[in-house]
Design an enzyme around this catalytic site. Structure first.
Site, short mmCIF file in Angstrom:
data_model
loop_
_atom_site.label_atom_id
_atom_site.label_comp_id
_atom_site.label_asym_id
_atom_site.label_seq_id
_atom_site.Cartn_x
_atom_site.Cartn_y
_atom_site.Cartn_z
N GLU A 234 54.54 108.59 84.96
CA GLU A 234 55.14 108.95 83.68
C GLU A 234 54.19 108.65 82.51
O GLU A 234 53.33 107.77 82.59
CB GLU A 234 56.46 108.20 83.47
CG GLU A 234 56.33 106.70 83.28
CD GLU A 234 56.38 105.94 84.59
OE1 GLU A 234 56.48 104.70 84.54
OE2 GLU A 234 56.31 106.58 85.66
N HIS A 235 54.36 109.40 81.43
CA HIS A 235 53.63 109.17 80.19
C HIS A 235 54.03 107.80 79.63
O HIS A 235 55.18 107.37 79.74
CB HIS A 235 53.99 110.28 79.20
CG HIS A 235 53.11 110.35 78.00
ND1 HIS A 235 53.18 109.42 76.98
CD2 HIS A 235 52.15 111.24 77.63
CE1 HIS A 235 52.30 109.75 76.04
NE2 HIS A 235 51.66 110.83 76.41
N ASP A 236 53.08 107.11 79.02
CA ASP A 236 53.36 105.77 78.47
C ASP A 236 54.52 105.79 77.48
O ASP A 236 55.28 104.81 77.39
CB ASP A 236 52.11 105.21 77.79
CG ASP A 236 51.02 104.83 78.78
OD1 ASP A 236 51.34 104.67 79.98
OD2 ASP A 236 49.85 104.70 78.37
#
Length: 342
Positions: A234-236
């Protein structure tokens, strides 16, 4: 008072302002004003009960879009949505991750090779979508209000949703906000860059991508090192969202997004914590002494409302709330409310 309620056309400027400042890319919330208005119109029809409820074997095709509003100022602090039936009548595509065994007795080779298969097995699941929140309240209880209000709604109107829920999480991008996964897979078949494809997904759908994607298995070792590194990650900027979903009972599945390789989280609807633990009783509006803080919602489809407020849950079939909470939820003595611990 902060309230989650159905989105309406007057919310368009507020949603646009929120999206401009949001750190997370939300492809299911179109930046095009006409498309956004079309989405709100579809949601309004769903909240008005103009769509079928389904036949018991699956949910009807209905989109519900919510906004979180500061009632005093009118500011839109967040937006979130639900599709009762993923795909809305079309295949809902993802990549399914599997392992193939390549073996040769004569050569003494036995290798497990990860492979991606184009799949639409999640078609018909209820899907969480269109989540964006004001960054200043991401670490507050209002974040939970926006995220969990959808589960409150599902619990109150259980027959409108399927037995499984999924959510596509934005995948990791590189330092230039480009997608290594797209560049290693999709770009070869579309000859367009990630930002252009991102735009098309927002104003059209991911179905057009799947139509041009290769139908044969994709052997993961043939992808770039950068693409393999971001698969199912996942994106931060979505970390806080994922943590809440994990607490609610979601987990990573064997599916990833066909666009940026981000993870697809799934859960059984009945096992989602807010759905499983929600209680429903009649309400009595009065001055409160004590009480605990809950997520509280009314039982109205057309004018669904959810807020954080104090509630006294005593013995019997009645709970008590104060006047400000009752006003915010548009309820009066004798109405049914749903509530879950914050």
């Amino acid at each position: 008072m902060i309230v989650v309620r159905p989105a309406s056309f007057i919310d368009v400027p507020g949603i646009e302002k929120l999206m401009m400042a949001n750190a997370v890319r939300v492809t299911t919330l179109p930046s095009d004003r006409d498309k956004l208005s079309e989405l709100i119109n579809q949601s309004t029809q769903a909240f008005n009960g103009e769509l079928d409820k389904g036949n018991g074997e699956g949910a009807a095709n209905a989109t519900f879009l919510f906004v979180m509003e500061d009632v005093e100022s009118g500011a839109i602090l967040g937006v979130s949505g639900l599709d009762s039936c993923a795909g809305a009548g079309y295949p809902f595509f993802n990549y399914r991750m599997e392992d193939l065994i390549h073996a040769s007795h004569h050569l003494g080779v036995n290798n497990k090779i990860p492979v991606l298969y184009l799949s639409h097995e999640l078609t018909g699941s209820t899907v969480l979508r269109s989540f964006a929140v004001d960054e200043e309240i991401r670490e507050t209880e209002l974040f939970e209000l926006l995220a969990r209000a959808r589960f409150m709604f599902m619990a109150m109107f259980r027959e409108r949703f399927s037995e499984q829920v999924c959510v596509e999480i934005q995948g990791r991008l590189d330092e230039n906000d480009d997608s290594p996964f797209w560049n290693s897979v999709g770009k070869h078949f579309f000859d367009i860059d990630f930002s252009t494809a991102d735009y098309y997904v927002g104003v059209k759908s991911k179905t057009f991508i799947a139509e041009l994607m290769p139908q044969h298995p994709i052997y993961v070792p043939l992808l770039s090192e950068q693409a393999r590194a971001v698969m199912n990650e996942e994106h931060d900027a979505t970390t806080h969202t994922c943590q809440l979903l994990y607490r609610e009972g979601f987990s990573k599945s064997r599916y990833i997004d066909i666009f940026d390789g981000g993870p697809v989280l799934t859960a059984n609807t009945k096992d989602i914590a807010t759905v499983a633990k929600l209680k429903s009783k009649e309400v009595k509006v009065s001055e409160l002494v004590g009480g605990l803080k809950y997520l509280i919602c009314n039982g109205q489809l057309h004018d669904f409302r959810c807020a954080v407020g104090n509630l006294v849950d005593g013995i019997g079939d009645t709970v008590r709330v104060d006047e400000p909470v009752a006003k915010a939820l548009n309820i009066e003595d004798g109405d049914a409310v749903g509530y879950a611990a914050l």
